[in-house]
Scaffold this motif. Structure first.
Motif, PDB file in Angstrom:
ATOM      1  N   ILE A   1      26.640  44.913  52.767  1.00  0.00           N
ATOM      2  CA  ILE A   1      26.956  45.838  53.336  1.00  0.00           C
ATOM      3  C   ILE A   1      27.057  44.447  54.556  1.00  0.00           C
ATOM      4  O   ILE A   1      28.160  43.696  55.297  1.00  0.00           O
ATOM      5  CB  ILE A   1      26.243  46.949  54.567  1.00  0.00           C
ATOM      6  N   ASP A   2      25.901  43.303  55.154  1.00  0.00           N
ATOM      7  CA  ASP A   2      25.402  42.064  55.124  1.00  0.00           C
ATOM      8  C   ASP A   2      26.940  41.469  55.415  1.00  0.00           C
ATOM      9  O   ASP A   2      27.883  40.694  55.733  1.00  0.00           O
ATOM     10  CB  ASP A   2      24.656  41.828  55.731  1.00  0.00           C
ATOM     11  N   SER A   3      26.728  41.476  53.756  1.00  0.00           N
ATOM     12  CA  SER A   3      28.033  40.465  53.247  1.00  0.00           C
ATOM     13  C   SER A   3      29.680  40.421  54.014  1.00  0.00           C
ATOM     14  O   SER A   3      30.829  40.085  53.793  1.00  0.00           O
ATOM     15  CB  SER A   3      27.853  40.528  51.628  1.00  0.00           C
ATOM     16  N   CYS A   4      29.631  42.148  53.702  1.00  0.00           N
ATOM     17  CA  CYS A   4      31.361  42.522  53.634  1.00  0.00           C
ATOM     18  C   CYS A   4      31.651  41.938  55.410  1.00  0.00           C
ATOM     19  O   CYS A   4      32.730  41.913  55.792  1.00  0.00           O
ATOM     20  CB  CYS A   4      31.084  43.944  53.879  1.00  0.00           C
ATOM     21  N   ILE A   5      30.518  42.553  55.608  1.00  0.00           N
ATOM     22  CA  ILE A   5      30.931  42.257  58.124  1.00  0.00           C
ATOM     23  C   ILE A   5      30.896  40.733  57.770  1.00  0.00           C
ATOM     24  O   ILE A   5      31.808  40.331  58.067  1.00  0.00           O
ATOM     25  CB  ILE A   5      29.459  42.461  58.708  1.00  0.00           C
ATOM     26  N   HIS A   6      30.042  40.182  56.898  1.00  0.00           N
ATOM     27  CA  HIS A   6      30.480  38.477  57.337  1.00  0.00           C
ATOM     28  C   HIS A   6      31.073  37.845  57.146  1.00  0.00           C
ATOM     29  O   HIS A   6      31.983  37.191  58.019  1.00  0.00           O
ATOM     30  CB  HIS A   6      29.299  37.314  56.360  1.00  0.00           C
ATOM     31  N   ASP A   7      32.032  38.548  56.159  1.00  0.00           N
ATOM     32  CA  ASP A   7      33.665  37.794  55.325  1.00  0.00           C
ATOM     33  C   ASP A   7      34.714  38.216  56.110  1.00  0.00           C
ATOM     34  O   ASP A   7      35.698  37.626  56.468  1.00  0.00           O
ATOM     35  CB  ASP A   7      33.805  38.476  53.815  1.00  0.00           C
ATOM     36  N   GLU A   8      34.226  39.904  57.028  1.00  0.00           N
ATOM     37  CA  GLU A   8      35.214  40.475  57.413  1.00  0.00           C
ATOM     38  C   GLU A   8      35.199  39.351  59.381  1.00  0.00           C
ATOM     39  O   GLU A   8      36.905  38.731  59.632  1.00  0.00           O
ATOM     40  CB  GLU A   8      35.520  41.439  58.219  1.00  0.00           C
ATOM     41  N   ILE A   9      34.445  38.575  59.673  1.00  0.00           N
ATOM     42  CA  ILE A   9      33.889  38.581  60.808  1.00  0.00           C
ATOM     43  C   ILE A   9      35.144  36.940  60.628  1.00  0.00           C
ATOM     44  O   ILE A   9      35.844  37.161  61.383  1.00  0.00           O
ATOM     45  CB  ILE A   9      32.847  38.074  60.986  1.00  0.00           C
TER      46      ILE A   9
ATOM     47  N   GLY B   1      32.384  52.125  57.817  1.00  0.00           N
ATOM     48  CA  GLY B   1      32.942  52.586  57.160  1.00  0.00           C
ATOM     49  C   GLY B   1      32.443  52.113  55.553  1.00  0.00           C
ATOM     50  O   GLY B   1      32.567  52.894  54.543  1.00  0.00           O
ATOM     51  N   LEU B   2      31.707  51.247  55.513  1.00  0.00           N
ATOM     52  CA  LEU B   2      31.008  50.880  54.810  1.00  0.00           C
ATOM     53  C   LEU B   2      29.764  51.407  53.492  1.00  0.00           C
ATOM     54  O   LEU B   2      29.276  51.726  53.139  1.00  0.00           O
ATOM     55  CB  LEU B   2      30.388  49.430  54.819  1.00  0.00           C
ATOM     56  N   VAL B   3      29.103  52.766  55.506  1.00  0.00           N
ATOM     57  CA  VAL B   3      27.378  53.300  55.027  1.00  0.00           C
ATOM     58  C   VAL B   3      28.774  54.204  53.931  1.00  0.00           C
ATOM     59  O   VAL B   3      28.472  55.397  54.291  1.00  0.00           O
ATOM     60  CB  VAL B   3      27.165  53.378  56.300  1.00  0.00           C
ATOM     61  N   GLU B   4      27.202  54.173  52.445  1.00  0.00           N
ATOM     62  CA  GLU B   4      27.050  55.444  51.445  1.00  0.00           C
ATOM     63  C   GLU B   4      26.038  55.455  50.705  1.00  0.00           C
ATOM     64  O   GLU B   4      26.158  54.335  50.796  1.00  0.00           O
ATOM     65  CB  GLU B   4      28.570  55.400  50.920  1.00  0.00           C
ATOM     66  N   PRO B   5      26.020  56.706  50.457  1.00  0.00           N
ATOM     67  CA  PRO B   5      24.545  56.235  49.369  1.00  0.00           C
ATOM     68  C   PRO B   5      24.876  55.329  48.082  1.00  0.00           C
ATOM     69  O   PRO B   5      26.530  55.456  47.476  1.00  0.00           O
ATOM     70  CB  PRO B   5      25.173  57.905  48.665  1.00  0.00           C
ATOM     71  N   GLY B   6      23.712  54.396  47.592  1.00  0.00           N
ATOM     72  CA  GLY B   6      23.898  53.987  46.477  1.00  0.00           C
ATOM     73  C   GLY B   6      24.648  52.224  47.251  1.00  0.00           C
ATOM     74  O   GLY B   6      24.183  51.255  46.172  1.00  0.00           O
ATOM     75  N   ILE B   7      24.791  52.429  48.586  1.00  0.00           N
ATOM     76  CA  ILE B   7      25.562  50.493  48.578  1.00  0.00           C
ATOM     77  C   ILE B   7      23.796  49.988  49.114  1.00  0.00           C
ATOM     78  O   ILE B   7      23.199  50.597  50.386  1.00  0.00           O
ATOM     79  CB  ILE B   7      26.276  50.796  49.817  1.00  0.00           C
TER      80      ILE B   7
END
Length: 345
Positions: free
Chosen positions: A137-145, A126-132
Motif C-alpha cells: 500500500i505504501d509503495s503504491c501511495i508513494h508512486d502516486e504522490i 481502493g488498494l485496501v483488500e485482503p491479501g495486500i
C-alpha cells in the motif's frame, strides 16, 4: 494457533497472527482442559475471546498486529521539491507560540495541497483488500504522490522511513508500513500527507478490510462522525477547547474513549505548527480563540478499550496495551470569516 474446547459438542479452530506464532494443542478428553485454557492461554488472547462455564466463543475476527519487517525506503526524484527537514532543516516551535494567520497566497496553495491529499487518500482506499501488505500500500501511495509532482511528507520526517502511516487493528497510530498482510475482518487507518506547492496537506481515515464485525464497523462510523462534530465546532471566536467539548461526549456516549496521547496540530508551510488541538478534556487544552486564516488538523482516535498505549522499539508504532481496536479520522480545516472550510474534503 489451534485451540480445542472441552465441550464434547464443540471443537473450534482459530487462526491468529501474533508477534510470535505458537501452536498449542489441548486434549479434548483432559478433565483439566478448561482450567488450563483459562489460566494459561486465555490471558494471552483475552481481547479476542469470551469465557463462560459452558464454552469459549470466538467473538472477534481481526488479527493482533506487531511491527514486522520494513523494506528499504523508496527514493524521490530530484525534480520533486522537498520540505526543509529532508535536508536537516527542521524548525522547532512551541505549541504555545503564536498561531499563524495565513495569507491568501498560502491559503490558495493549502487548498491545492489538501485537495491532492484527499485524492491520494481515496486512491489508497481502493488498494485496501485482503491479501495486500501494508508495504505494498505504501509503495503504491508513494508512486502516486510522486507521479502527481508532490513529496510524501512523512518520508524522513524525524527519520520516519515510509511515505504514509498504516495503522492496523490494535495499532493506534503511526504504524510503519511493513510485511503485515491484511486479512478479512481487519480495519486499517491510512494517514497521508503531501508536500505540494510549498505546503502540507494532511488527512486520514479508517477502512474495513473485507467484511468486518459489527463492533468494528460501529467504531469506524462513530469515529468519522466524531471528527465532523469537531469540525463543526470551528468558527471565528470559538476556543480550541470547544473541539474536545464536541468530540469526547459523543464518543463516550457511543461507548468509546478518546486517546489522549495524540493531538491535532497547526499546519501550512510547516508540517507541524501551533496550536496543539486536543480531542478530549484536559488542562493542557489551548483556550485561545480561532481567527479567520488559521489552519489546523483535527484527528481524533477512538478506542474500544483502555486508552493506555505503548510505543514499539521502532520509536513510532503506538500499540493499544489491551490489543483492542482503535480508529482515527482526520481533516485539515481552515477557519473562515463565516465558519470553516474542510480543505481535505
Amino acid at each position: 494457533m489451534h485451540i480445542y474446547c472441552t465441550n464434547n459438542c464443540i471443537s473450534t479452530l482459530l487462526e491468529l497472527s501474533l508477534y510470535h506464532i505458537r501452536m498449542y494443542s489441548i486434549n479434548p478428553t483432559c478433565q483439566l482442559c478448561k482450567r488450563r485454557l483459562v489460566e494459561v492461554y486465555l490471558p494471552q488472547i483475552s481481547s479476542l475471546f469470551f469465557y463462560n462455564k459452558r464454552s469459549i466463543r470466538h467473538i472477534r475476527s481481526y488479527q493482533i498486529v506487531r511491527p514486522g519487517i520494513v523494506s528499504k525506503r523508496k527514493e524521490v526524484p530530484e525534480h520533486i521539491v522537498k520540505p526543509g527537514y529532508v535536508t536537516g532543516k527542521l524548525q522547532k516551535q512551541s505549541s504555545r507560540s503564536a498561531i499563524a494567520i495565513h495569507s491568501e497566497d498560502v491559503i490558495g496553495r493549502m487548498r491545492a495541497s489538501c485537495s491532492l491529499a484527499s485524492y491520494i487518500l481515496q486512491f489508497a482506499k481502493g488498494l485496501v483488500e485482503p491479501g495486500i501488505s501494508t508495504d505494498e500500500i505504501d509503495s503504491c501511495i508513494h508512486d502516486e504522490i510522486v507521479r502527481c509532482g508532490a513529496y510524501p511528507s512523512t518520508l524522513l520526517y524525524k527519520g520516519f522511513p515510509k511515505s504514509c502511516c498504516t495503522s492496523v487493528n490494535n495499532v493506534v497510530c503511526h504504524g510503519i508500513p511493513d510485511d503485515t498482510i491484511l486479512q478479512c475482518g481487519d480495519i486499517i487507518n491510512i494517514d497521508v500527507t503531501v508536500y505540494y506547492m510549498g505546503c502540507h496537506g494532511d488527512t486520514s481515515d479508517t477502512f474495513p478490510v473485507g467484511e468486518v464485525d459489527e463492533k468494528a464497523q460501529h467504531l469506524i462510523s462513530i469515529t468519522q462522525s466524531a471528527l465532523l462534530k469537531g469540525v463543526l465546532a470551528c468558527k471565528p471566536g470559538a476556543r480550541f477547547t470547544e473541539i474536545a467539548s464536541a468530540i469526547e461526549p459523543y464518543a463516550v456516549t457511543n461507548g468509546f474513549k478518546i486517546c489522549r496521547r495524540f493531538v491535532g496540530h497547526g499546519i501550512g508551510e510547516s508540517f507541524h505548527m501551533p496550536p496543539n488541538v486536543y480531542h478530549s478534556f484536559t488542562v493542557l487544552g489551548d483556550r485561545r480563540k480561532m481567527e479567520p486564516g488559521m489552519i489546523f488538523t483535527i484527528e481524533p482516535i477512538l478506542m474500544e478499550g483502555k486508552t493506555n498505549v505503548e510505543i514499539a522499539t521502532d520509536g513510532w508504532t503506538a500499540l493499544s496495551k489491551d490489543n483492542l481496536l482503535s480508529a482515527q479520522a482526520e481533516h485539515t480545516v481552515l477557519v473562515t470569516d463565516t465558519g470553516r472550510d474542510i480543505l481535505t474534503k
